[in-house]
Design a protein around this motif. Structure first.
Motif, PDB file in Angstrom:
ATOM      1  N   ALA A   1       0.782  -1.196   0.126  1.00  0.00           N
ATOM      2  CA  ALA A   1      -0.045   0.024  -0.079  1.00  0.00           C
ATOM      3  C   ALA A   1       0.771   1.149  -0.057  1.00  0.00           C
ATOM      4  O   ALA A   1       0.556   2.138  -0.581  1.00  0.00           O
ATOM      5  CB  ALA A   1      -0.854  -0.114   1.142  1.00  0.00           C
ATOM      6  N   THR A   2       1.994   1.264   0.751  1.00  0.00           N
ATOM      7  CA  THR A   2       2.795   2.318   0.693  1.00  0.00           C
ATOM      8  C   THR A   2       3.419   2.669  -0.701  1.00  0.00           C
ATOM      9  O   THR A   2       3.578   3.897  -0.952  1.00  0.00           O
ATOM     10  CB  THR A   2       4.045   2.109   1.772  1.00  0.00           C
ATOM     11  OG1 THR A   2       3.602   1.778   3.038  1.00  0.00           O
ATOM     12  CG2 THR A   2       5.171   3.108   1.705  1.00  0.00           C
ATOM     13  N   VAL A   3       3.825   1.448  -1.425  1.00  0.00           N
ATOM     14  CA  VAL A   3       4.430   1.694  -2.693  1.00  0.00           C
ATOM     15  C   VAL A   3       3.251   2.431  -3.711  1.00  0.00           C
ATOM     16  O   VAL A   3       3.529   3.251  -4.220  1.00  0.00           O
ATOM     17  CB  VAL A   3       5.059   0.515  -3.157  1.00  0.00           C
ATOM     18  CG1 VAL A   3       5.417   0.686  -4.820  1.00  0.00           C
ATOM     19  CG2 VAL A   3       6.081  -0.085  -2.261  1.00  0.00           C
ATOM     20  N   GLU A   4       2.278   1.771  -3.506  1.00  0.00           N
ATOM     21  CA  GLU A   4       1.232   2.160  -4.502  1.00  0.00           C
ATOM     22  C   GLU A   4       0.657   3.546  -4.141  1.00  0.00           C
ATOM     23  O   GLU A   4       0.179   4.264  -5.357  1.00  0.00           O
ATOM     24  CB  GLU A   4      -0.150   1.126  -4.314  1.00  0.00           C
ATOM     25  CG  GLU A   4       0.289  -0.322  -4.773  1.00  0.00           C
ATOM     26  CD  GLU A   4      -0.912  -1.183  -4.303  1.00  0.00           C
ATOM     27  OE1 GLU A   4      -1.923  -1.092  -3.890  1.00  0.00           O
ATOM     28  OE2 GLU A   4      -1.215  -2.353  -5.229  1.00  0.00           O
ATOM     29  N   ALA A   5       0.627   3.921  -2.909  1.00  0.00           N
ATOM     30  CA  ALA A   5       0.318   5.468  -2.530  1.00  0.00           C
ATOM     31  C   ALA A   5       1.246   6.262  -3.345  1.00  0.00           C
ATOM     32  O   ALA A   5       1.193   7.296  -3.882  1.00  0.00           O
ATOM     33  CB  ALA A   5       0.285   5.886  -1.317  1.00  0.00           C
ATOM     34  N   ALA A   6       2.592   5.950  -3.263  1.00  0.00           N
ATOM     35  CA  ALA A   6       3.730   6.620  -4.000  1.00  0.00           C
ATOM     36  C   ALA A   6       3.792   6.740  -5.214  1.00  0.00           C
ATOM     37  O   ALA A   6       4.279   7.853  -5.954  1.00  0.00           O
ATOM     38  CB  ALA A   6       5.042   6.220  -3.150  1.00  0.00           C
TER      39      ALA A   6
END
Length: 221
Positions: free
Chosen positions: A56-61
């Motif tokens: 989720a952190t990567v997808e948000a970035a």
């Protein structure tokens, strides 16, 4: 069927395991890289079987970093993750950093310029600590190697011995080197919570034995 890969100038590979919060800071630092608009580069995050909110952190970035890609490696181990990053990356030069590291804004440029200036095939660079609390008096530079900290020199110099090998938090290797000497030894390196190491030095031993040129770049920080 033959697949043609569109090669680009560089790929930054970040392998991560259950460190979503610090990974977010790493991605912020990579988003702030000051590179030429002509440079074709990407960031590849390899999730090594994390159980937290890494994806989720990567997808948000990715909403603000279109050159950011996500890969998943289920085989536990940093060397497994790095090898998937190498296979997945499209760059001619592969830069490595870790999920608890914040490269300075000129890091990508300093690495690529340094490799070109020295006509080198691989390199490492300066790594300074950010202390969350004041370190104890006994934690002197003598022990920095155990923390993957390298602050002893800020000049450029040739790497000629395996014991001078850079740490994976700040190193780069041209793709042609991996084509010749192979990738990381999956019997070495961190695996989950097991803090093993040795994979970086073993790789650079093969690099030097094969006759490739390696340098330390003191201003690639």
């Amino acid at each position: 069927m033959n697949t043609t890969i569109d090669r680009i100038d560089a790929s930054v590979i970040v392998c991560t395991y259950n460190r979503a919060d610090s990974l977010s800071q790493t991605l912020d630092a990579l988003a702030a890289q000051q590179v030429s608009p002509e440079l074709r580069w990407e960031i590849v995050v390899v999730d090594n079987n994390s159980k937290d909110h890494t994806r989720a952190t990567v997808e948000a970035a990715q909403t603000r970093m279109p050159h950011l890609r996500y890969e998943f490696e289920g085989a536990q181990g940093l060397s497994h993750a790095r090898n998937l990053g190498i296979k997945s990356a499209r760059g001619e030069t592969l830069l490595f950093t870790d999920d608890d590291v914040c490269p300075e804004p000129d890091w990508v440029v300093k690495v690529l310029e340094g490799l070109s200036r020295h006509q080198a095939d691989a390199c490492g660079g300066f790594i300074a600590p950010v202390w969350e609390v004041p370190p104890p008096d006994w934690l002197t530079e003598r022990f920095y190697g155990f923390l993957a900290v390298r602050t002893d020199r800020t000049d450029d110099y040739p790497i000629t011995q395996p014991n001078q090998a850079p740490f994976g938090a700040n190193m780069a290797v041209k793709r042609t080197v991996f084509d010749r000497v192979g990738m990381f030894d999956t019997s070495r390196g961190r695996k989950g919570a097991v803090l093993a190491s040795g994979e970086d030095g073993e790789l650079f031993e093969r690099i030097l034995t094969a006759g490739f040129k390696a340098v330390f770049l003191g201003q690639a920080r």
